[in-house]
Design an enzyme around this catalytic site. Structure first.
Site, mmCIF file in Angstrom:
data_model
loop_
_atom_site.group_PDB
_atom_site.id
_atom_site.type_symbol
_atom_site.label_atom_id
_atom_site.label_comp_id
_atom_site.label_asym_id
_atom_site.label_seq_id
_atom_site.Cartn_x
_atom_site.Cartn_y
_atom_site.Cartn_z
ATOM 1 N NE ARG A 83 25.780 74.316 -34.862
ATOM 2 C CZ ARG A 83 24.939 75.279 -35.249
ATOM 3 N NH1 ARG A 83 25.154 76.537 -34.893
ATOM 4 N NH2 ARG A 83 23.882 74.997 -35.984
ATOM 5 C CE LYS A 185 21.061 73.622 -33.534
ATOM 6 N NZ LYS A 185 20.901 74.972 -33.005
ATOM 7 C CD GLU A 221 22.291 80.516 -27.003
ATOM 8 O OE1 GLU A 221 21.626 80.535 -28.050
ATOM 9 O OE2 GLU A 221 23.050 79.583 -26.674
HETATM 10 C C1 LIG Z 1 20.725 76.280 -33.156
HETATM 11 C C2 LIG Z 1 20.809 77.294 -32.071
HETATM 12 C C3 LIG Z 1 21.111 78.646 -32.310
HETATM 13 C C4 LIG Z 1 21.229 79.226 -33.703
HETATM 14 O O1 LIG Z 1 22.228 78.646 -34.461
HETATM 15 P P1 LIG Z 1 22.198 78.799 -36.057
HETATM 16 O O2 LIG Z 1 23.400 78.042 -36.485
HETATM 17 O O3 LIG Z 1 22.294 80.229 -36.349
HETATM 18 O O4 LIG Z 1 20.913 78.208 -36.509
HETATM 19 C C5 LIG Z 1 21.256 79.487 -31.229
HETATM 20 N N1 LIG Z 1 21.097 79.039 -29.966
HETATM 21 C C6 LIG Z 1 20.793 77.758 -29.697
HETATM 22 C C7 LIG Z 1 20.640 77.332 -28.289
HETATM 23 C C8 LIG Z 1 20.641 76.844 -30.741
HETATM 24 O O5 LIG Z 1 20.320 75.585 -30.460
#
Ligand SMILES: *Cc1c(COP(=O)(O)O)cnc(C)c1O
Length: 340
Positions: A83, A185, A221
């Site tokens: 990722r 991210k 989300e």
């Molecule tokens: C990190 C994150 C998640 C969750 O991702 P995981 O890999 O399950 O920890 C979901 N939404 C956002 C916006 C994130 O930054």
């Protein structure tokens, strides 16, 4: 602080400085080389760095667990590495090779082993950062990059057991737009959510739910966590259209649910549909699964399961946590042992 003095029961989801961090640097033209461990603490950076001026930065979040078999394990760390590579492509940074990423997070946990909480008392939260650290005045990719990893022990997200949370649908703000950076991210995705989130908290909600920026109809989300709802024993989660962060917990829950024989549908999930569902929860590395007790949209409030997690939510939560602490079999080969 000596490890004997660590108050494992007092840990929350907050920063506890540890001993050692990992750091490596490269120019935009050289390949990444393995980095080095050094004492945890401030780093020096040019005031003109790409990350400070233009937000050229990414983070990851993952956990190492001390299991009931007294092993220390990561949960699917290759997924975090990949990722971050996709994010690096999007932000025009040199992707960190998976082997260097895995070696970095392993070394960082090994160097801070005394900070890994005992089984059931929490986990070691691992925070990799990739940023344009070299100086650049015009809006353009930085000339050099830093990849660093630090760790901190964290307690269970919910003190005193899992409790259902009350959420507010944001009718004014969006997290991500089509074609933007919502699917990676990128550090810049998070500050714009702080004001809406704080407003919702001041009004008595745990977090906001964001709808899609185009039609204001479909759930994307919950703050920085992914969304699921359950209707007639079928799980629904918003499909990944580029504006939703592809959570590793989300992916794992889909695989686990299918293993249990449930149908899982990735689709557009309207707020209206979600508010008529039987169960709802959100998920991410920090809290694993948080059951949702209610969703409010304007004057309307939908409630689920009398403030208790629904049966399917609870089943998936128990199984996932069981795999992470090795009281359940690692059916899918998700655990990655860190030699102690
Ligand atoms: C990190 C994150 C998640 C969750 O991702 P995981 O890999 O399950 O920890 C979901 N939404 C956002 C916006 C994130 O930054």
């Amino acid at each position: 602080m000596m490890s004997e003095e660590i108050d494992w029961d007092g840990l929350t989801f907050s920063l506890t400085p540890t001993d050692t961090m990992y750091l490596t640097e490269t120019s935009s033209t050289e390949p990444w080389m393995p980095g080095t461990l050094r004492p945890y603490g401030p780093i020096e950076m040019s005031p003109a760095s790409g990350v400070l001026n233009y937000g050229q930065g990414l983070f990851e979040g993952m956990k190492a667990f001390r299991t009931s078999k007294n092993r220390v394990v990561f949960f699917r760390p290759e997924e975090n590495a990949r990722r971050m590579q996709r994010g690096a492509d999007r932000l025009k940074m040199p992707p960190v090779p998976e082997s260097i990423f895995i070696d970095a997070v392993e070394q960082c946990v090994q160097a801070n082993l005394r900070w890994v909480p005992p089984t059931g008392k929490g986990a070691m939260y691992v925070r990799p950062l990739l940023m344009g650290s070299g100086p650049i005045l015009g809006v353009a990719p930085a000339p050099s990059y830093t990849f660093l990893v630090y760790v901190t022990p964290v307690g269970p997200y919910f003190k005193g057991g899992v409790s259902a949370i009350d959420l507010l649908i944001s009718e004014e703000y969006h997290r991500a737009a089509p074609g933007g950076s919502g699917g990676v991210k990128a550090i810049g995705n998070y500050a714009p959510g702080m004001m809406p989130s704080r407003k919702a908290k001041d009004a008595g909600f745990a977090e906001v739910i964001y709808l899609d920026a185009e039609t204001h109809t479909y759930i994307e989300e919950v703050g920085a966590a992914n969304f699921f709802c359950v209707k007639d024993n079928v799980l629904y989660t918003p499909e990944l259209t580029g504006t939703i962060l592809p959570g590793i917990t989300r992916q794992s829950i889909m695989e686990l649910a299918r293993h249990h024989g449930y149908e899982v549908i990735e689709t557009k999930v309207s707020a209206e549909f979600a508010m008529a569902a039987d169960e709802a929860f959100c998920c991410g590395t920090a809290a694993v699964i948080s059951p949702i007790g209610s969703i409010t949209k304007g004057e309307k409030k939908a409630t689920y399961g009398d403030q208790k997690p629904g049966p399917i939510t609870e089943q998936l939560y128990n199984h996932l946590v069981g795999i992470q602490n090795e009281t359940e079999e690692d059916l899918f080969g998700w655990l990655h042992e860190i030699p102690q």
